[in-house]
Design a protein around this motif. Structure first.
Motif, PDB file in Angstrom:
ATOM      1  N   VAL A   7       0.875  -1.175   0.000  1.00  0.00           N
ATOM      2  CA  VAL A   7       0.000   0.000   0.000  1.00  0.00           C
ATOM      3  C   VAL A   7       0.907   1.219   0.000  1.00  0.00           C
ATOM      4  N   VAL A   8       0.795   2.045  -1.022  1.00  0.00           N
ATOM      5  CA  VAL A   8       1.669   3.220  -1.137  1.00  0.00           C
ATOM      6  C   VAL A   8       0.867   4.456  -0.743  1.00  0.00           C
ATOM      7  N   GLY A   9       1.269   5.089   0.375  1.00  0.00           N
ATOM      8  CA  GLY A   9       0.550   6.265   0.891  1.00  0.00           C
ATOM      9  C   GLY A   9      -0.220   5.877   2.134  1.00  0.00           C
ATOM     10  N   ALA A  10       0.112   6.533   3.271  1.00  0.00           N
ATOM     11  CA  ALA A  10      -0.572   6.217   4.533  1.00  0.00           C
ATOM     12  C   ALA A  10      -1.479   7.353   4.964  1.00  0.00           C
ATOM     13  N   ALA A  37       2.073   9.438   9.382  1.00  0.00           N
ATOM     14  CA  ALA A  37       0.923   8.975   8.599  1.00  0.00           C
ATOM     15  C   ALA A  37      -0.232   9.974   8.756  1.00  0.00           C
ATOM     16  N   GLY A  38      -1.257   9.804   7.953  1.00  0.00           N
ATOM     17  CA  GLY A  38      -2.461  10.651   8.074  1.00  0.00           C
ATOM     18  C   GLY A  38      -2.666  11.559   6.879  1.00  0.00           C
ATOM     19  N   GLY A  39      -1.587  11.902   6.162  1.00  0.00           N
ATOM     20  CA  GLY A  39      -1.725  12.741   4.966  1.00  0.00           C
ATOM     21  C   GLY A  39      -2.387  14.073   5.291  1.00  0.00           C
ATOM     22  N   ARG A  40      -3.492  14.342   4.617  1.00  0.00           N
ATOM     23  CA  ARG A  40      -4.184  15.619   4.815  1.00  0.00           C
ATOM     24  C   ARG A  40      -5.082  15.621   6.045  1.00  0.00           C
ATOM     25  N   ASN A  57      -9.755  21.534  10.933  1.00  0.00           N
ATOM     26  CA  ASN A  57     -10.893  20.906  11.607  1.00  0.00           C
ATOM     27  C   ASN A  57     -11.586  20.011  10.594  1.00  0.00           C
ATOM     28  N   HIS A  58     -11.852  18.789  10.984  1.00  0.00           N
ATOM     29  CA  HIS A  58     -12.520  17.849  10.086  1.00  0.00           C
ATOM     30  C   HIS A  58     -13.870  17.480  10.687  1.00  0.00           C
ATOM     31  N   LEU A  59     -14.907  17.687   9.906  1.00  0.00           N
ATOM     32  CA  LEU A  59     -16.250  17.357  10.363  1.00  0.00           C
ATOM     33  C   LEU A  59     -16.715  16.071   9.697  1.00  0.00           C
ATOM     34  N   HIS A 223       9.576   6.461   3.015  1.00  0.00           N
ATOM     35  CA  HIS A 223       9.706   5.501   1.914  1.00  0.00           C
ATOM     36  C   HIS A 223       8.873   6.011   0.747  1.00  0.00           C
ATOM     37  N   GLN A 224       9.472   6.910  -0.017  1.00  0.00           N
ATOM     38  CA  GLN A 224       8.734   7.553  -1.114  1.00  0.00           C
ATOM     39  C   GLN A 224       8.870   6.739  -2.396  1.00  0.00           C
ATOM     40  N   LEU A 225       7.760   6.330  -2.955  1.00  0.00           N
ATOM     41  CA  LEU A 225       7.813   5.601  -4.228  1.00  0.00           C
ATOM     42  C   LEU A 225       8.226   6.574  -5.333  1.00  0.00           C
ATOM     43  N   ARG A 226       9.299   6.218  -6.052  1.00  0.00           N
ATOM     44  CA  ARG A 226       9.789   7.094  -7.137  1.00  0.00           C
ATOM     45  C   ARG A 226       9.214   6.668  -8.473  1.00  0.00           C
ATOM     46  N   LEU A 255      -2.210   2.016  -4.851  1.00  0.00           N
ATOM     47  CA  LEU A 255      -1.582   3.335  -4.880  1.00  0.00           C
ATOM     48  C   LEU A 255      -2.567   4.332  -4.279  1.00  0.00           C
ATOM     49  N   ALA A 256      -2.239   4.854  -3.083  1.00  0.00           N
ATOM     50  CA  ALA A 256      -3.163   5.737  -2.351  1.00  0.00           C
ATOM     51  C   ALA A 256      -2.484   7.079  -2.082  1.00  0.00           C
ATOM     52  N   VAL A 257      -1.948   7.652  -3.154  1.00  0.00           N
ATOM     53  CA  VAL A 257      -1.248   8.947  -3.047  1.00  0.00           C
ATOM     54  C   VAL A 257      -2.188  10.056  -3.530  1.00  0.00           C
ATOM     55  N   ARG A 358      -3.692  22.768  -1.275  1.00  0.00           N
ATOM     56  CA  ARG A 358      -4.344  21.741  -2.092  1.00  0.00           C
ATOM     57  C   ARG A 358      -5.150  20.836  -1.164  1.00  0.00           C
ATOM     58  N   ALA A 359      -6.065  21.463  -0.405  1.00  0.00           N
ATOM     59  CA  ALA A 359      -6.829  20.670   0.575  1.00  0.00           C
ATOM     60  C   ALA A 359      -7.663  19.605  -0.127  1.00  0.00           C
ATOM     61  N   THR A 360      -8.347  20.006  -1.203  1.00  0.00           N
ATOM     62  CA  THR A 360      -9.163  19.040  -1.954  1.00  0.00           C
ATOM     63  C   THR A 360      -9.100  19.413  -3.427  1.00  0.00           C
ATOM     64  N   PHE A 361      -9.473  18.460  -4.293  1.00  0.00           N
ATOM     65  CA  PHE A 361      -9.639  18.836  -5.700  1.00  0.00           C
ATOM     66  C   PHE A 361     -10.880  19.722  -5.785  1.00  0.00           C
ATOM     67  N   PRO A 393     -17.617  14.154  -2.831  1.00  0.00           N
ATOM     68  CA  PRO A 393     -16.501  15.113  -2.888  1.00  0.00           C
ATOM     69  C   PRO A 393     -15.305  14.562  -2.105  1.00  0.00           C
ATOM     70  N   ALA A 394     -14.187  15.292  -2.125  1.00  0.00           N
ATOM     71  CA  ALA A 394     -12.989  14.840  -1.408  1.00  0.00           C
ATOM     72  C   ALA A 394     -13.236  14.957   0.095  1.00  0.00           C
ATOM     73  N   THR A 395     -13.502  13.833   0.714  1.00  0.00           N
ATOM     74  CA  THR A 395     -13.831  13.806   2.140  1.00  0.00           C
ATOM     75  C   THR A 395     -13.211  12.568   2.774  1.00  0.00           C
ATOM     76  N   ILE A 396     -13.232  12.551   4.096  1.00  0.00           N
ATOM     77  CA  ILE A 396     -12.781  11.362   4.834  1.00  0.00           C
ATOM     78  C   ILE A 396     -13.606  10.156   4.399  1.00  0.00           C
ATOM     79  N   GLU A 397     -14.917  10.362   4.318  1.00  0.00           N
ATOM     80  CA  GLU A 397     -15.800   9.243   3.943  1.00  0.00           C
ATOM     81  C   GLU A 397     -15.417   8.693   2.564  1.00  0.00           C
ATOM     82  N   GLY A 398     -15.169   9.604   1.627  1.00  0.00           N
ATOM     83  CA  GLY A 398     -14.798   9.170   0.280  1.00  0.00           C
ATOM     84  C   GLY A 398     -13.450   8.463   0.289  1.00  0.00           C
TER      85      GLY A 398
HETATM   86  C1  LIG Z   1      -7.648  21.554   5.960  1.00  0.00           C
HETATM   87  C2  LIG Z   1      -8.504  20.404   5.545  1.00  0.00           C
HETATM   88  C3  LIG Z   1      -9.785  20.277   6.057  1.00  0.00           C
HETATM   89  C4  LIG Z   1     -10.590  19.211   5.673  1.00  0.00           C
HETATM   90  N1  LIG Z   1     -11.830  19.078   6.228  1.00  0.00           N
HETATM   91  C5  LIG Z   1     -12.548  17.960   5.998  1.00  0.00           C
HETATM   92  C6  LIG Z   1     -13.769  17.746   6.693  1.00  0.00           C
HETATM   93  O1  LIG Z   1     -14.222  18.573   7.492  1.00  0.00           O
HETATM   94  N2  LIG Z   1     -14.437  16.576   6.474  1.00  0.00           N
HETATM   95  C7  LIG Z   1     -13.973  15.625   5.593  1.00  0.00           C
HETATM   96  O2  LIG Z   1     -14.600  14.586   5.462  1.00  0.00           O
HETATM   97  N3  LIG Z   1     -12.815  15.827   4.898  1.00  0.00           N
HETATM   98  C8  LIG Z   1     -12.101  16.965   5.089  1.00  0.00           C
HETATM   99  N4  LIG Z   1     -10.915  17.162   4.417  1.00  0.00           N
HETATM  100  C9  LIG Z   1     -10.521  16.200   3.360  1.00  0.00           C
HETATM  101  C10 LIG Z   1      -9.810  14.963   3.925  1.00  0.00           C
HETATM  102  O3  LIG Z   1      -8.760  15.346   4.775  1.00  0.00           O
HETATM  103  C11 LIG Z   1      -9.236  14.192   2.743  1.00  0.00           C
HETATM  104  O4  LIG Z   1     -10.291  13.881   1.849  1.00  0.00           O
HETATM  105  C12 LIG Z   1      -8.557  12.874   3.144  1.00  0.00           C
HETATM  106  O5  LIG Z   1      -7.731  13.038   4.261  1.00  0.00           O
HETATM  107  C13 LIG Z   1      -7.756  12.365   1.939  1.00  0.00           C
HETATM  108  O6  LIG Z   1      -7.123  11.138   2.249  1.00  0.00           O
HETATM  109  P1  LIG Z   1      -6.303  10.354   1.157  1.00  0.00           P
HETATM  110  O7  LIG Z   1      -5.752   9.158   1.837  1.00  0.00           O
HETATM  111  O8  LIG Z   1      -7.146  10.165  -0.053  1.00  0.00           O
HETATM  112  O9  LIG Z   1      -5.115  11.324   0.684  1.00  0.00           O
HETATM  113  P2  LIG Z   1      -3.907  11.972   1.513  1.00  0.00           P
HETATM  114  O10 LIG Z   1      -4.356  12.337   2.870  1.00  0.00           O
HETATM  115  O11 LIG Z   1      -3.365  13.063   0.657  1.00  0.00           O
HETATM  116  O12 LIG Z   1      -2.840  10.803   1.671  1.00  0.00           O
HETATM  117  C14 LIG Z   1      -1.883  10.480   0.691  1.00  0.00           C
HETATM  118  C15 LIG Z   1      -0.616   9.988   1.370  1.00  0.00           C
HETATM  119  O13 LIG Z   1       0.305   9.571   0.374  1.00  0.00           O
HETATM  120  C16 LIG Z   1       1.601   9.980   0.762  1.00  0.00           C
HETATM  121  N5  LIG Z   1       2.447  10.011  -0.444  1.00  0.00           N
HETATM  122  C17 LIG Z   1       2.462  10.927  -1.441  1.00  0.00           C
HETATM  123  N6  LIG Z   1       3.350  10.585  -2.403  1.00  0.00           N
HETATM  124  C18 LIG Z   1       3.892   9.414  -2.013  1.00  0.00           C
HETATM  125  C19 LIG Z   1       4.876   8.549  -2.606  1.00  0.00           C
HETATM  126  N7  LIG Z   1       5.424   8.821  -3.798  1.00  0.00           N
HETATM  127  N8  LIG Z   1       5.250   7.426  -1.926  1.00  0.00           N
HETATM  128  C20 LIG Z   1       4.674   7.130  -0.721  1.00  0.00           C
HETATM  129  N9  LIG Z   1       3.758   7.926  -0.127  1.00  0.00           N
HETATM  130  C21 LIG Z   1       3.352   9.037  -0.772  1.00  0.00           C
HETATM  131  C22 LIG Z   1       1.361  11.335   1.393  1.00  0.00           C
HETATM  132  O14 LIG Z   1       2.457  11.755   2.192  1.00  0.00           O
HETATM  133  C23 LIG Z   1       0.096  11.060   2.184  1.00  0.00           C
HETATM  134  O15 LIG Z   1       0.367  10.582   3.481  1.00  0.00           O
HETATM  135  C24 LIG Z   1     -10.107  18.249   4.748  1.00  0.00           C
HETATM  136  C25 LIG Z   1      -8.817  18.380   4.218  1.00  0.00           C
HETATM  137  C26 LIG Z   1      -8.018  19.441   4.615  1.00  0.00           C
HETATM  138  C27 LIG Z   1      -6.623  19.542   4.057  1.00  0.00           C
END
Ligand SMILES: Cc1cc2nc3c(=O)[nH]c(=O)nc-3n(C[C@H](O)[C@H](O)[C@H](O)COP(=O)(O)OP(=O)(O)OC[C@H]3O[C@@H](n4cnc5c(N)ncnc54)[C@H](O)[C@@H]3O)c2cc1C
Length: 410
Positions: A7-10, A37-40, A57-59, A223-226, A255-257, A358-361, A393-398
């Motif tokens: 799994v690439v991306g935590a 871990a946790g990304g955005r 703040n995430h709702l 561990h960044q995938l190149r 691939l979860a980047v 780049r909080a969301t697309f 939309p781009a959300t935790i649920e999605g």
């Molecule tokens: C400020 C803010 C507020 C938000 N508020 C809400 C809200 O209220 N409610 C809600 O539902 N959602 C909210 N969101 C959206 C939510 O945070 C995201 O939809 C969700 O966290 C996206 O998760 P993801 O795993 O798809 O992507 P990401 O979180 O972007 O995870 C991708 C991971 O991949 C890693 N990565 C990147 N490149 C590589 C590589 N080459 N090799 C290995 N690892 C790599 C990154 O470091 C990252 O950890 C908010 C987002 C932000 C930024």
């Protein structure tokens, strides 16, 4: 030797996939580019406020069933707190008017027939303006299918859709807005109860890492995938720069980047390429005892105020206009509004501004149309992430639904 799923991306999509896969006994290795871990969706210690804060703040809403089920598996769902009912307090700073929208529990929306539960100055028929979103086709904007004026839009539609889509609602995808309305307002108050994590890392991330460890998964940080080694219909290796991992034919990769990374790794993959910012302001202050857990603010820079121990935090969506503003001036403006809403006086307390560019697309029809499904031209490579085609939309649920889906397909 059992097969391995990499799994690439935590972020939450990658963690959800890894949790699901290890739950059915798969051997999993997670590769995360950063040291955290946790990304955005993450927390960290902030020296300015001397508090652990979230990047934003995430709702969640109580109808976010995939997110709640993920937390149930982790055993951390008690870390989500919120009011016992789907009550949404609002204040209008233009005239200091305050009201609370109280969505009734069941699917029958009887709250719109009760003047004490709906928005002051509206009638029940005003709420029917949301209905066209429910059958809107993919390429239409919100502005093309519903009226974006009048008290129901200005006092409920605009704040809710802006928060959910993270674009100015009239330009947002009507199909994505319809999905939100269908899964929340139309599902009744039981699906709309606001839920806020005590801390994002504490609730969504650390318990997942603990569970993965218990289940024998490896998680490699830094561990960044190149690049992928791509063969005939199969990924054959993973290139991490100093290290190259060869895959067996039975191995698989999720691939979860983020969307700005995936196209550089997977030739020909489509992804949204326009983003919207979210700005959060955090103030170190003891919130008044009776202050709501969350309140919507109209006619202000501030959009939502969230209450935490020793802290009030503000969220502003679709906030690209604020990216170039001086931080001090922005903090002062937002604090003035927060102090007015919370009845606090005094100087600006310790503060932090977090701007996620780049909080969301951008949830417009054009960007939504670019979202790919989970499968790729390589049989052992599956995509996950909030930007893949989840119908939301781009959300935790999605993000979590996409991780679960990728785990099922891998
Ligand atoms: C400020 C803010 C507020 C938000 N508020 C809400 C809200 O209220 N409610 C809600 O539902 N959602 C909210 N969101 C959206 C939510 O945070 C995201 O939809 C969700 O966290 C996206 O998760 P993801 O795993 O798809 O992507 P990401 O979180 O972007 O995870 C991708 C991971 O991949 C890693 N990565 C990147 N490149 C590589 C590589 N080459 N090799 C290995 N690892 C790599 C990154 O470091 C990252 O950890 C908010 C987002 C932000 C930024």
């Amino acid at each position: 030797m059992p097969r391995t799923i990499h799994v690439v991306g935590a972020g939450l999509a990658g963690l959800a996939a890894a949790v699901r896969l290890t739950g059915r006994g798969e051997r999993v290795i997670v590769h995360e580019a950063l040291q955290q871990a946790g990304g955005r969706c993450r927390s960290y210690y902030d020296a300015a406020t001397r508090l652990t804060i979230d990047n934003g703040n995430h709702l969640l809403l109580s109808g976010n069933h995939a997110a709640l089920s993920y937390l149930h598996t982790l055993g951390s769902e008690a870390g989500l707190v919120g009011p016992p009912r789907a009550d949404f307090p609002f204040v209008d700073l233009a005239n200091s008017e305050r009201w609370t929208v109280r969505i009734s529990d069941g699917r029958l929306p009887w709250w719109i027939f009760d003047a004490r539960r709906r928005i002051p100055g509206t009638t029940f028929s005003d709420y029917l303006s949301f209905a066209p979103l429910l059958w809107a086709s993919g390429h239409k904007t919100v502005g093309a299918v519903m009226s974006c004026r009048g008290p129901v839009y200005e006092r409920l539609g605009h704040p809710l859709l802006l928060a959910a889509l993270n674009v100015d609602p009239p330009e947002g995808s009507a199909a994505l807005a319809g999905a939100i309305v269908r899964e929340t307002l139309l599902a009744g108050g039981r699906a709309c109860r606001p839920l806020i994590a005590a801390g994002l890392t504490e609730v969504f991330v650390d318990p997942a890492l603990r569970l993965l460890k218990e289940r024998g998964a490896e998680v490699h940080f830094g561990h960044q995938l190149r690049a992928f080694g791509l063969g005939e219909g199969l990924v054959s290796s993973l290139d991490f720069g100093a290290e190259r991992v060869a895959l067996d034919p039975a191995d698989a990769v999720i691939l979860a980047v983020p969307p700005w990374i995936a196209p550089s790794l997977v030739p020909g993959v489509a992804a949204p390429s326009e983003y919207r910012a979210i700005v959060n302001a955090h103030f170190r202050v003891d919130p008044p005892a009776d202050f709501p857990r969350m309140i919507g603010v109209l006619n202000a820079t501030t959009e939502w105020i969230f209450t935490f121990p020793q802290r009030l935090s503000v969220t502003i969506s679709g906030a690209d206009r604020l990216l170039d503003q001086p931080r001090e001036a922005l903090a002062a403006t937002i604090w003035r509004e927060v102090a007015q809403v919370a009845g606090l006086s005094g100087d600006l307390p310790a503060w932090q501004i977090v701007r996620e560019r780049r909080a969301t697309f951008a949830a417009t029809p054009a960007e939504n149309a670019k979202r790919p499904g989970p499968t790729t031209a390589w049989r052992n490579l599956t995509l996950a992430g909030d930007w893949t085609d989840t119908g939301l939309p781009a959300t935790i649920e999605g993000a979590i639904r996409s991780g679960n889906r990728a785990a099922e397909l891998a």
